[in-house]
Design an enzyme around this catalytic site. Sequence first.
Site, PDB file in Angstrom:
ATOM      1  N   GLY A 138      37.097  50.301  38.001  1.00 28.35           N
ATOM      2  CA  GLY A 138      36.021  50.616  37.079  1.00 28.35           C
ATOM      3  C   GLY A 138      34.916  49.597  37.083  1.00 28.35           C
ATOM      4  O   GLY A 138      34.210  49.439  36.086  1.00 28.35           O
ATOM      5  N   GLY A 139      34.767  48.895  38.192  1.00 23.51           N
ATOM      6  CA  GLY A 139      33.728  47.877  38.293  1.00 23.51           C
ATOM      7  C   GLY A 139      32.340  48.479  38.328  1.00 23.51           C
ATOM      8  O   GLY A 139      32.153  49.695  38.417  1.00 23.51           O
ATOM      9  N   HIS A 178      28.557  37.362  55.371  1.00 21.71           N
ATOM     10  CA  HIS A 178      29.320  37.692  54.169  1.00 21.71           C
ATOM     11  C   HIS A 178      30.174  36.498  53.780  1.00 21.71           C
ATOM     12  O   HIS A 178      30.759  35.831  54.633  1.00 21.71           O
ATOM     13  CB  HIS A 178      30.218  38.904  54.445  1.00 21.71           C
ATOM     14  CG  HIS A 178      31.386  39.032  53.514  1.00 21.71           C
ATOM     15  ND1 HIS A 178      32.670  38.649  53.868  1.00 21.71           N
ATOM     16  CD2 HIS A 178      31.466  39.484  52.237  1.00 21.71           C
ATOM     17  CE1 HIS A 178      33.481  38.878  52.850  1.00 21.71           C
ATOM     18  NE2 HIS A 178      32.786  39.363  51.850  1.00 21.71           N
TER      19      HIS A 178
END
Length: 305
Positions: A257-258, A106
């Site tokens: 709200g992605g 990552h």
Amino acid sequence: MSDFDRVRDYLTALQDRICNVVETIDGQSHFHEDHWQRTEGGGGRTRLLRDGAVFEQAGIGFSDVCGTHLPPSASVRRPELAGANWRACGVSLVFHPKNPFVPTTHLNVRYFRAERDGKQVAAWFGGGFDLTPFYPFDEDVVHWHTVARDLCAPFGDERYAAHKRWCDEYFVLRHRNETRGVGGLFFDDLDKDFERDFAYQRAVGDGFLDAYFPIVTRRHDTPYGDRERAFQLYRRGRYVEFNLLFDRGTLFGLQSGGRAESILISLPPLVRWEYGYHPLPGSAEARLADYLLPRDWLNESRICE
């Protein structure tokens, strides 16, 4: 060019560079690019490679999003910014290799800015990288941390130790009492000097290529069978648990709200859970537990494959 645009340009170029390396190493599959827009403001480009010769799934996204109200995951740490306009850009990736002997990895590098009444009231960098092996090799872990230490060196004698410790403390599955992997670097709220902090962000982004891809090249042809594959899928379950329960970036993205498809691209395509699983004592699978705790990798005397 504004400071924000400089960061944005670096991040889009970093995404391109990493994708080129992945496609070259994989040699079979290519990234599919998905451009998207966010109703509240901003957008991004999500790239996904699946079913490759080396990578079962490699997802890397760039986003540049903005809003008028910070989500709870951010404002709880910065209550003075409640109600401020904000804009954030970043690159985030998670790679799930096919071969169980190649670690999952990552990377995230990001920049955040907040304004009130047209004036900047806060801006900071954050990010880092970490490594999650299933069948670890000391040689790989030491290489990973050597690159991390060396890229930190120009930024002070304490930088590597501090950001390694931060990584060890952040990537912890508290309900399992284990780390997500062998660590790396993690930092947030870096806001003392823009030029110096931006240089560090670039060092982390550039250093990721030097840290990860030599490990992939070294391990992706290692023979494996059903046993190793089953253990890989089982351990991927821990990755899912961390990302959905604890990861700030995931929570920030969903609460702001992605785009859910882009945010959850970090999750592996296949995973399994098994009730009450315990590896056989003395097995290669049992050996992993020795790696899932903070260790001083560069100063330990036992270095072996």
